[in-house]
Enzyme design. Sequence first.
Site, PDB file in Angstrom:
ATOM      1  N   LYS A 100      -0.983  -9.309   3.399  1.00  0.00           N
ATOM      2  CA  LYS A 100      -0.227  -8.771   4.538  1.00  0.00           C
ATOM      3  C   LYS A 100      -1.114  -7.783   5.273  1.00  0.00           C
ATOM      4  CE  LYS A 100       3.466  -5.849   3.889  1.00  0.00           C
ATOM      5  NZ  LYS A 100       3.059  -4.572   4.533  1.00  0.00           N
ATOM      6  N   ASP A 140      -0.990  -6.127   0.080  1.00  0.00           N
ATOM      7  CA  ASP A 140      -1.329  -5.465   1.339  1.00  0.00           C
ATOM      8  C   ASP A 140      -2.828  -5.302   1.500  1.00  0.00           C
ATOM      9  OD1 ASP A 140       0.738  -4.857   3.083  1.00  0.00           O
ATOM     10  OD2 ASP A 140       1.379  -3.122   1.925  1.00  0.00           O
ATOM     11  N   GLU A 171       9.397  -3.938  10.356  1.00  0.00           N
ATOM     12  CA  GLU A 171       9.845  -2.666   9.777  1.00  0.00           C
ATOM     13  C   GLU A 171      10.439  -1.781  10.876  1.00  0.00           C
ATOM     14  OE1 GLU A 171       7.015  -0.693   7.231  1.00  0.00           O
ATOM     15  OE2 GLU A 171       8.262   1.107   7.081  1.00  0.00           O
ATOM     16  N   GLU A 217      -1.231  -5.248   9.072  1.00  0.00           N
ATOM     17  CA  GLU A 217      -0.405  -4.630  10.107  1.00  0.00           C
ATOM     18  C   GLU A 217      -1.008  -4.884  11.486  1.00  0.00           C
ATOM     19  OE1 GLU A 217       0.284  -0.473   9.202  1.00  0.00           O
ATOM     20  OE2 GLU A 217       0.962  -0.934   7.172  1.00  0.00           O
ATOM     21  N   ASP A 261       0.840  -1.205   0.000  1.00  0.00           N
ATOM     22  CA  ASP A 261       0.000   0.000   0.000  1.00  0.00           C
ATOM     23  C   ASP A 261       0.877   1.258   0.000  1.00  0.00           C
ATOM     24  OD1 ASP A 261       0.818  -0.212   2.616  1.00  0.00           O
ATOM     25  OD2 ASP A 261      -1.173   0.005   3.509  1.00  0.00           O
TER      26      ASP A 261
HETATM   27  O1  KIV Z   1       3.588  -1.084   1.543  1.00  0.00           O
HETATM   28  C1  KIV Z   1       4.783  -1.378   1.580  1.00  0.00           C
HETATM   29  O2  KIV Z   1       5.564  -1.070   0.679  1.00  0.00           O
HETATM   30  C2  KIV Z   1       5.276  -2.111   2.731  1.00  0.00           C
HETATM   31  C3  KIV Z   1       6.751  -2.190   2.895  1.00  0.00           C
HETATM   32  C4  KIV Z   1       7.222  -0.961   3.608  1.00  0.00           C
HETATM   33  C5  KIV Z   1       7.170  -3.408   3.608  1.00  0.00           C
HETATM   34  O3  KIV Z   1       4.523  -2.570   3.528  1.00  0.00           O
END
Ligand code: KIV
Length: 266
Positions: free
Chosen positions: A114, A85, A183, A116, A46
Amino acid sequence: MSTKITLNTLRQRKMDGKKFTCLTCYDASFAALLDDVGVDVLLVGDSLGMVIQGHQSTVPVSVDDMVYHTRMVARARKNALIMADMPFLSYRDPATAIANAGRLMAEGGAHMIKLEGGWVMLETVEKLAAQGIPVCAHLGLLPQSVNKLGGYRVQGREPDAGEAILSDALAMERAGADIVLMECVPTALAQRITDSLKIPTIGIGAGPHCDAQVLVLYDMLGITPGKRPKFSQDFLLGQSGVAGAVRAYVDAVMNGRFPETQHSYT
Ligand code: KIV
């Protein structure tokens, strides 16, 4: 003969003590190039909200945006595993998470998603895993929470905060997560977490001991306007083209030459 990258490939790499590589990717042309060079995981991040759409953060990115970009990447991908994401608020409860992850996989062509967050995501990760949806849990600096965190800064430096990230990682593994991404956490903490988990870890600003590394593609090609993050490197410098830069990144990660101390935190 080309070999498709699956979660089993990544787990086996960890068991064999071999690294794997990941870069963000948002379109078909870059997907074809990255896949050709041998990047193992294409992350439709994202971060596209910032590097493609020009927003100040990832917060405005929608599920439709993510499906659109994931689909473009999936069209060109041959072997790499596609991770997409889940954007801000798209996994605020387990049912919403399953519906949106389903879209990223069924409509977008992602192989895994993914999200968070640590222990607060426990039930959501369990329910996603129970539906056969592979999950990467993003810990440490959580860009979607930038407004709550008050800025982008290193996480887990104080002993209690470090222990909390470690216990989040263990909880995510127990809940059924397949990968933990860290991160901007201190090198020693990321190493401890990597050694404590059976599942692979991916680091960005988390030192050299993670099982894999990821960078934002536009940062590592020197395209991002303004100051490049400390944890990134312009791999296009000294190369004659984009493929050379990506090859240099893959080679440096696979052979433990990236990241160096200057890209990491204590
Ligand atoms: O969205 C993204 O690019 C990420 C990276 C910072 C790992 O989540």
